[in-house]
Scaffold this active site. Sequence first.
Site, mmCIF file in Angstrom:
data_model
loop_
_atom_site.group_PDB
_atom_site.id
_atom_site.type_symbol
_atom_site.label_atom_id
_atom_site.label_comp_id
_atom_site.label_asym_id
_atom_site.label_seq_id
_atom_site.Cartn_x
_atom_site.Cartn_y
_atom_site.Cartn_z
ATOM 1 N N GLU A 130 42.716 54.656 27.230
ATOM 2 C CA GLU A 130 41.992 53.903 27.967
ATOM 3 C C GLU A 130 41.808 52.582 27.033
ATOM 4 O O GLU A 130 41.118 52.962 25.913
ATOM 5 C CB GLU A 130 40.931 54.456 28.594
ATOM 6 C CG GLU A 130 39.682 53.518 29.094
ATOM 7 C CD GLU A 130 40.429 52.655 29.972
ATOM 8 O OE1 GLU A 130 41.375 53.158 31.197
ATOM 9 O OE2 GLU A 130 40.002 51.280 30.130
ATOM 10 N N ALA A 170 33.654 52.168 47.618
ATOM 11 C CA ALA A 170 33.025 53.463 47.629
ATOM 12 C C ALA A 170 33.167 54.408 48.923
ATOM 13 O O ALA A 170 32.232 54.924 49.240
ATOM 14 C CB ALA A 170 31.556 53.656 46.944
ATOM 15 N N HIS A 182 37.993 57.133 52.807
ATOM 16 C CA HIS A 182 38.727 56.858 53.941
ATOM 17 C C HIS A 182 39.402 57.669 54.561
ATOM 18 O O HIS A 182 39.855 58.978 53.889
ATOM 19 C CB HIS A 182 39.643 55.770 53.758
ATOM 20 C CG HIS A 182 39.044 54.463 53.319
ATOM 21 N ND1 HIS A 182 38.385 53.657 54.109
ATOM 22 C CD2 HIS A 182 39.231 53.838 52.165
ATOM 23 C CE1 HIS A 182 38.121 52.484 53.515
ATOM 24 N NE2 HIS A 182 38.478 52.501 52.257
ATOM 25 N N VAL A 221 47.135 49.533 24.778
ATOM 26 C CA VAL A 221 48.530 49.738 24.523
ATOM 27 C C VAL A 221 49.178 48.235 24.351
ATOM 28 O O VAL A 221 48.979 47.566 25.265
ATOM 29 C CB VAL A 221 49.433 50.564 25.414
ATOM 30 C CG1 VAL A 221 50.794 50.611 25.237
ATOM 31 C CG2 VAL A 221 48.809 52.005 25.757
ATOM 32 N N LYS A 224 40.327 39.448 57.124
ATOM 33 C CA LYS A 224 39.507 40.566 57.164
ATOM 34 C C LYS A 224 38.222 40.216 57.006
ATOM 35 O O LYS A 224 37.561 39.022 56.004
ATOM 36 C CB LYS A 224 39.850 41.547 55.949
ATOM 37 C CG LYS A 224 39.966 42.772 56.317
ATOM 38 C CD LYS A 224 40.427 44.073 55.380
ATOM 39 C CE LYS A 224 39.929 45.357 55.531
ATOM 40 N NZ LYS A 224 40.406 46.301 54.643
ATOM 41 N N SER A 250 42.563 49.178 47.613
ATOM 42 C CA SER A 250 41.206 49.635 48.077
ATOM 43 C C SER A 250 41.125 51.270 48.370
ATOM 44 O O SER A 250 40.251 52.027 47.926
ATOM 45 C CB SER A 250 40.580 48.977 49.264
ATOM 46 O OG SER A 250 41.202 47.620 49.244
ATOM 47 N N CYS A 265 12.510 53.111 39.173
ATOM 48 C CA CYS A 265 12.942 52.880 40.377
ATOM 49 C C CYS A 265 13.930 53.555 41.031
ATOM 50 O O CYS A 265 13.945 54.012 42.164
ATOM 51 C CB CYS A 265 13.884 51.062 40.410
ATOM 52 S SG CYS A 265 12.637 50.127 39.754
#
Lengths: 467, 404
Positions: free
Chosen positions: A43, A58, A61, A184, A260, A347, A412
Amino acid sequence: MTVTTAGPLPEGEYDVTVVGAGVVGSAIARELARLPLRTALVEAADDVGEGTSKANTAILHTGFDAVPGSLEARLVREGQRMLAAYAADSGIPVEPLGALLVAWDQEQLAALPGLARKAVSNGYDAARILDAGEVRAREPGLGPGALGALHVPGESIICPWTTTLAYATQAVCGGVDLHLNCRVNTVTSGEPYTLGTSRGVLRTRHLVNAAGLYADELDRLLGHTDFTVTPRRGQLIVFDKFARPLVRHILLPVPGALGKGVLVSPTVYGNVMLGPTAEDLDDKTATGSTAEGLAQLREKGRRILPALLAEEVTAVYAGLRAATEHDDYRIVARPERRCVTVGGIRSTGLTASMAIAAHVVELLGEGGLPLGGARELAPVRMPNLGEAFPRPYRSAEMIAADPDYGRIVCHCERVTRGEIRDALAGAIPPGSLDGLRRRTRARGGRCQGFFCGPAVRALFEQAGAGR
Amino acid sequence: MNRTVDALVVGAGPAGLAVAARLAALGAGRVEVLEREPEAGGVPRHCHHGGFGGRLQGPVYARGLTEAAVWCGAVVRTGVSAIGWAGPLTVEVTGPGGLERITARAVVLATGARERPRSARLVPGSRPAGVLTTGELQQAVHLYGQPVGRRAVVVGAEPVAYHAVRTLRRAGARVVALVTEQPRGAWAGTAGRAGGGVLAAPPPVLTGTAVTELLGRGRLSGVRIRHADGRTGVVGCDTVVFTGDWIPDHELARYGGLALDPGTRGPAVDASFRTSEPGVFAVGNVLRGVERAAVAAAEGAAAADQVLAHLSGAPWPVLGPPLVVRAPLVWVSPNRVTGAGAGRMLLRSGAPLVNPVVTVDQDGARLHRARVLGPVSPWRSMRLPLRWTARVGLDGGPVVIGVA
């Protein structure tokens, strides 16, 4: 268990290397961990899930609106079931809120029956059309003018951060080497492949390109020009937790001729999210928000859920979807060259990740990767970041066993010293304060560090993290 | 664990400590203060400058208030968090000792205020490190000795902006600009005098200027700015501090379903600091953002007498008509009338005014008219005497406060 962040890479040859530790690459690495192979996950960033996987809507689906018969439709359908089961076993927060595709004009209303039929062709038959009264009863906070909606009860919200981290953790615990900060730069084809990385040379017989936004560039290094990634920016506004009671479902736009719309959705952390924009860009690092984007979102959000706009904004972020010129996923295997490219995962990648992983490993087998000797991985149990599930500060048992679970550091978000300590000592420790936030929620709340910032930073630095 | 106390104060800042000290001194019974931070004292703990309670440094002032409360007999507990309500006067508490439910005859919310961070101000751009509020900056430098950046931009016009400049300089950073959309800053005309101190060399000040974008990946590299006349530019910096723009930290008030005031965004209270919920009081900067520590502490002391009256059985009135302010006024505190009140109201303007005439009307009838002498700035409240509240019709419409 090997996670490296600096210095030269191990000598010798990997059987298989996955480039890109986003949600898809991590899922593939996890699937490969089941096999008696020497596997690497590399990575470029300092953490897993640091690109598109950390900044999306998040949503888990159902795939009700996919293009029937497409690879994406199949992998989303399968992946949804796999991830829902995995999440329940692994402690990844999921809330099955269901979605409403709200129609605000006659054209959108007229589109609902077609969407319902499409859901059925995608194997999803629980979608129902609701009239205006039913919609209002389910979502009293909607703005005026909602004419009806398609109710898709199977749509859920999920924690994308925990999902990627769970996959990667299980992969690492299962013997996969994770190399972070490892970009890479060059690929020399041959048996094995020789990858020139920012941390030196890595040799591998088989190669998986799961580089997300950079999958086209890695493919070109391999000599392939199948597709070009055009980053599609999605800006999102996260509203204060005080907004959470305003909305009960995921409110999705009805796709239409005018493009959309935006969605309004609760998050598993107890906030409400508004977005995303959809802007095609050239710059794969342009993850900034813009004044125009935010104004546009607020304008659309005001129509959907007027009271939302009166609440404070806790965070604004932008993610880049790896859109290509193709409508479907671009998962291309070249068995003779022992490589698989996983491109154009947009998505739906989070939902489909486990099914994509299974599919990719099968394709690797066709290229000669031995798939025998698979074993069950030791299960992983992730710390819960979800508001709908028990958290340490409310658990008398956990606090009695360890008082640090009663010491709230981030007020919080109510993150305790114990949770921060655990994350810093995890199998894949965070490389930055943002990484710590994605593991604990610390500093992620409405004060954004006014109260807790230096205290969290001190714990992070004491642990020697980020070095 | 379930316990009962006479008065439970949430928040050990100046207001909370002052109310606890006086309640304990007046013999109110068991008075307990809950503080979620490891030390009591509130924001002054990390304000290393003078001007507190006269000439004291913030941390000295914070310690003094804490010691006074303890000396008077209040129990000040630190490292414990009030997390919600289990009943009208029962607060859920968590801490290293476990979970508790504390029922009180009176609950006093003194949870303070915070500065709105970059995200709440909708400043676009990237999300790099080096983006702070004054609260975070001061804690990092004064409580934790953490390094901050080398070149800083400070955003804001309130006195706290100057304190941010001083803290940055103490931490070795160069302040390259002080940026505010206001036409002038709190320091204007006072030769850099702020909070009892003098800045020998004020940084370059850009008034009428907005920060429109944050730049940089990983670490902040600069801020884009736009002047009111349309000119734009980029100021290179590795740190930006968003100061002021305070908002009440009123989570418990909201979770308790208390009526809020749209102007202050804090719980609505009458002149006796009574909220809409019988037995629940609110004092200090949770009522509005923000007044000086001494004002918050004075409110705490004044509220103690009202809490004591409640503990002695005084009836709890229904909150009367709301006080509504007209622009350029932005809020008034207290903001409900329940009868003849003593003391004063704090009235805040969003724009500078000179010798304004304040008017108070209800249902078309004028209740009060008075000139406030001198200049009025957006970061200092006017004080409005409460003599006229006896004439408010408690069943009437909203009481409207304006300036002419």
